[in-house]
Design a protein around this motif. Structure first.
Motif, PDB file in Angstrom:
ATOM      1  N   ALA A  42     -67.376  -2.718  23.851  1.00  0.00           N
ATOM      2  CA  ALA A  42     -68.329  -3.774  24.167  1.00  0.00           C
ATOM      3  C   ALA A  42     -69.066  -4.217  22.913  1.00  0.00           C
ATOM      4  O   ALA A  42     -69.415  -3.405  22.048  1.00  0.00           O
ATOM      5  N   GLY A  43     -69.301  -5.505  22.814  1.00  0.00           N
ATOM      6  CA  GLY A  43     -70.047  -6.064  21.693  1.00  0.00           C
ATOM      7  C   GLY A  43     -70.386  -7.512  22.006  1.00  0.00           C
ATOM      8  O   GLY A  43     -69.798  -8.116  22.912  1.00  0.00           O
ATOM      9  N   GLU A  44     -71.313  -8.043  21.257  1.00  0.00           N
ATOM     10  CA  GLU A  44     -71.700  -9.432  21.487  1.00  0.00           C
ATOM     11  C   GLU A  44     -70.595 -10.382  21.029  1.00  0.00           C
ATOM     12  O   GLU A  44     -69.885 -10.098  20.061  1.00  0.00           O
ATOM     13  N   PRO A  45     -70.417 -11.509  21.716  1.00  0.00           N
ATOM     14  CA  PRO A  45     -69.388 -12.478  21.305  1.00  0.00           C
ATOM     15  C   PRO A  45     -69.595 -12.929  19.862  1.00  0.00           C
ATOM     16  O   PRO A  45     -70.724 -13.139  19.422  1.00  0.00           O
ATOM     17  N   GLY A  46     -68.501 -13.066  19.137  1.00  0.00           N
ATOM     18  CA  GLY A  46     -68.584 -13.542  17.769  1.00  0.00           C
ATOM     19  C   GLY A  46     -68.866 -12.474  16.744  1.00  0.00           C
ATOM     20  O   GLY A  46     -68.981 -12.775  15.546  1.00  0.00           O
ATOM     21  N   HIS A  47     -68.969 -11.219  17.183  1.00  0.00           N
ATOM     22  CA  HIS A  47     -69.271 -10.150  16.231  1.00  0.00           C
ATOM     23  C   HIS A  47     -68.184  -9.083  16.251  1.00  0.00           C
ATOM     24  O   HIS A  47     -68.394  -7.956  16.685  1.00  0.00           O
ATOM     25  N   GLY A  48     -67.009  -9.485  15.783  1.00  0.00           N
ATOM     26  CA  GLY A  48     -65.968  -8.501  15.522  1.00  0.00           C
ATOM     27  C   GLY A  48     -64.820  -8.435  16.498  1.00  0.00           C
ATOM     28  O   GLY A  48     -63.836  -7.752  16.226  1.00  0.00           O
ATOM     29  N   HIS A  49     -64.895  -9.116  17.628  1.00  0.00           N
ATOM     30  CA  HIS A  49     -63.837  -8.976  18.625  1.00  0.00           C
ATOM     31  C   HIS A  49     -62.481  -9.461  18.103  1.00  0.00           C
ATOM     32  O   HIS A  49     -61.481  -8.755  18.196  1.00  0.00           O
ATOM     33  N   THR A  50     -62.451 -10.671  17.567  1.00  0.00           N
ATOM     34  CA  THR A  50     -61.186 -11.205  17.073  1.00  0.00           C
ATOM     35  C   THR A  50     -60.672 -10.394  15.900  1.00  0.00           C
ATOM     36  O   THR A  50     -59.477 -10.050  15.834  1.00  0.00           O
ATOM     37  N   ALA A  51     -61.545 -10.065  14.961  1.00  0.00           N
ATOM     38  CA  ALA A  51     -61.132  -9.274  13.795  1.00  0.00           C
ATOM     39  C   ALA A  51     -60.601  -7.916  14.229  1.00  0.00           C
ATOM     40  O   ALA A  51     -59.581  -7.431  13.704  1.00  0.00           O
ATOM     41  N   LEU A  52     -61.249  -7.283  15.201  1.00  0.00           N
ATOM     42  CA  LEU A  52     -60.797  -5.977  15.673  1.00  0.00           C
ATOM     43  C   LEU A  52     -59.424  -6.085  16.321  1.00  0.00           C
ATOM     44  O   LEU A  52     -58.542  -5.259  16.063  1.00  0.00           O
ATOM     45  N   ALA A  53     -59.223  -7.094  17.161  1.00  0.00           N
ATOM     46  CA  ALA A  53     -57.930  -7.255  17.822  1.00  0.00           C
ATOM     47  C   ALA A  53     -56.802  -7.420  16.807  1.00  0.00           C
ATOM     48  O   ALA A  53     -55.717  -6.842  16.968  1.00  0.00           O
ATOM     49  N   LEU A  54     -57.045  -8.180  15.766  1.00  0.00           N
ATOM     50  CA  LEU A  54     -55.996  -8.456  14.785  1.00  0.00           C
ATOM     51  C   LEU A  54     -55.756  -7.292  13.841  1.00  0.00           C
ATOM     52  O   LEU A  54     -54.612  -6.974  13.499  1.00  0.00           O
ATOM     53  N   VAL A  55     -56.819  -6.641  13.411  1.00  0.00           N
ATOM     54  CA  VAL A  55     -56.643  -5.545  12.457  1.00  0.00           C
ATOM     55  C   VAL A  55     -56.080  -4.314  13.151  1.00  0.00           C
ATOM     56  O   VAL A  55     -55.299  -3.548  12.553  1.00  0.00           O
ATOM     57  N   ALA A  56     -56.419  -4.091  14.417  1.00  0.00           N
ATOM     58  CA  ALA A  56     -55.927  -2.916  15.139  1.00  0.00           C
ATOM     59  C   ALA A  56     -54.454  -3.017  15.479  1.00  0.00           C
ATOM     60  O   ALA A  56     -53.806  -2.001  15.768  1.00  0.00           O
ATOM     61  N   VAL A 102     -67.296   2.217  25.006  1.00  0.00           N
ATOM     62  CA  VAL A 102     -68.264   2.540  26.056  1.00  0.00           C
ATOM     63  C   VAL A 102     -67.612   3.191  27.271  1.00  0.00           C
ATOM     64  O   VAL A 102     -68.301   3.735  28.134  1.00  0.00           O
ATOM     65  N   LEU A 103     -66.283   3.135  27.356  1.00  0.00           N
ATOM     66  CA  LEU A 103     -65.591   3.713  28.507  1.00  0.00           C
ATOM     67  C   LEU A 103     -64.159   4.034  28.110  1.00  0.00           C
ATOM     68  O   LEU A 103     -63.511   3.249  27.418  1.00  0.00           O
ATOM     69  N   PRO A 163     -61.751 -10.951  28.361  1.00  0.00           N
ATOM     70  CA  PRO A 163     -61.322 -11.587  29.623  1.00  0.00           C
ATOM     71  C   PRO A 163     -62.500 -12.072  30.451  1.00  0.00           C
ATOM     72  O   PRO A 163     -62.328 -12.936  31.312  1.00  0.00           O
ATOM     73  N   ASP A 164     -63.696 -11.554  30.171  1.00  0.00           N
ATOM     74  CA  ASP A 164     -64.872 -11.968  30.932  1.00  0.00           C
ATOM     75  C   ASP A 164     -65.290 -13.405  30.638  1.00  0.00           C
ATOM     76  O   ASP A 164     -66.075 -13.983  31.394  1.00  0.00           O
ATOM     77  N   ARG A 165     -64.784 -14.002  29.562  1.00  0.00           N
ATOM     78  CA  ARG A 165     -65.189 -15.371  29.240  1.00  0.00           C
ATOM     79  C   ARG A 165     -64.618 -16.383  30.226  1.00  0.00           C
ATOM     80  O   ARG A 165     -65.052 -17.543  30.244  1.00  0.00           O
ATOM     81  N   ALA A 181     -72.947  -7.216  28.596  1.00  0.00           N
ATOM     82  CA  ALA A 181     -73.325  -7.516  29.972  1.00  0.00           C
ATOM     83  C   ALA A 181     -72.210  -7.136  30.942  1.00  0.00           C
ATOM     84  O   ALA A 181     -72.469  -6.566  32.011  1.00  0.00           O
ATOM     85  N   SER A 182     -70.961  -7.434  30.577  1.00  0.00           N
ATOM     86  CA  SER A 182     -69.842  -7.078  31.444  1.00  0.00           C
ATOM     87  C   SER A 182     -69.675  -5.566  31.538  1.00  0.00           C
ATOM     88  O   SER A 182     -69.346  -5.035  32.605  1.00  0.00           O
ATOM     89  N   ALA A 183     -69.899  -4.877  30.426  1.00  0.00           N
ATOM     90  CA  ALA A 183     -69.808  -3.414  30.451  1.00  0.00           C
ATOM     91  C   ALA A 183     -70.845  -2.832  31.408  1.00  0.00           C
ATOM     92  O   ALA A 183     -70.555  -1.881  32.155  1.00  0.00           O
ATOM     93  N   ARG A 184     -72.042  -3.404  31.408  1.00  0.00           N
ATOM     94  CA  ARG A 184     -73.065  -2.920  32.339  1.00  0.00           C
ATOM     95  C   ARG A 184     -72.657  -3.197  33.790  1.00  0.00           C
ATOM     96  O   ARG A 184     -72.934  -2.397  34.686  1.00  0.00           O
TER      97      ARG A 184
END
Length: 277
Positions: free
Chosen positions: A34-48, A225-226, A170-172, A201-204
């Motif tokens: 979980a993280g706020e939009p725009g802070h690492g999601h795309t970079a994490l998906a591509l680098v991982a 977080v899970l 997917p929550d978007r 918020a979705s994680a909560r």
């Protein structure tokens, strides 16, 4: 198989695209970050998934190489193998399909990218197998968010070498988080390693005790977080062979006559009119 990220960081032009983070997940495992939009999601998906080189840190796949199931593909290096065994699903601006495409168009394109036949008959069969026949003519932006996620994830899993899937935000697309989380759980239960990225918020909403981001924490990288390891679905019950008829008994509808010890005698009687009287 396992993918591990150790102190991975991705730099941007003005500020980091992904702050240093560690992460590990294996096949058969479902991990929620979980993280706020725009802070690492795309970079994490591509680098991982080996589609982007980190500025620092290390991404490893264990085992480092696996035989490819694609016909004619020879042995490849560690980075290429990591890309082969992973798929990114619906990453904004990267792998998200055009919303104006129909569901059948998306399926045809997805099958082709997976190296599978994508003729109209193949698309029709795939849609039927996934209970999506009624949606084939709908635009992608007209289907519910959970259907979109299930559709794109199933197409990504069609790749013959794919063992890991990354579902990005997917929550978007709206809907209850429990819907796309169930999709991710079912994929992990089938043996895939699934990394799901969502907002705090979705994680909560999924029951995670996670405080809202404030101040500096807004810029923190996504955090795990899970983590679950769903039980694989049970094998379907074997179909029992029908019992053989008693010798001399008249055959009944549905009986497997070849298992009847008196079958030969009964068949001869049917062929000989005199014998059958």
């Amino acid at each position: 198989m396992q993918i591990t990220l150790t102190d991975v960081r991705v730099d941007g032009r003005r500020e980091p695209m992904l702050e240093p983070m560690d992460l590990a997940w294996s096949t058969g495992e479902c991990v929620l970050v979980a993280g706020e939009p725009g802070h690492g999601h795309t970079a994490l998906a591509l680098v991982a998934t080996g589609r982007f080189d980190p500025s620092a840190g290390e991404v490893r796949l264990l085992p480092a190489s696996t035989p490819s199931r694609r016909a004619g593909r020879t042995s490849r290096g560690a980075a290429a193998t990591l890309r082969d065994v992973t798929a990114v699903v619906d990453v904004p601006g990267i792998s998200e399909p055009d919303d104006a495409l129909t569901v059948s168009d998306v399926v045809a394109e997805g099958l082709a990218l997976a190296g599978r036949r994508s003729l109209p008959s193949d698309v029709t069969r795939w849609l039927a197998d996934h209970s999506l026949t009624a949606d084939r003519a709908r635009r992608l932006d007209q289907v519910p968010g959970v259907v979109r996620t299930a559709l794109l994830a199933a197409l990504a899993a069609e790749g013959p070498d794919v063992r890991f899937l990354v579902l990005t935000l997917p929550d978007r697309h709206g809907g209850e988080p429990s819907g796309w989380w169930e999709v991710a759980q079912s994929l992990a239960g089938a043996g895939y390693g699934v990394l799901v990225q969502c907002t705090r918020a979705s994680a909560r909403d999924l029951g995670v005790d996670l405080p809202p981001a404030r101040g500096a924490s807004i810029h923190e990288p996504p955090v795990v977080v899970l983590r679950t390891r769903p039980t694989p679905p049970p094998d379907p019950d074997p179909v029992e062979a029908p019992a053989a008829a008693e010798p001399g008994a008249a055959p009944q509808a549905g009986d497997d006559l070849r298992n009847d010890p008196g079958f030969d005698e009964w068949a001869d009687a049917q062929d000989d009119p005199e014998e059958g009287r």
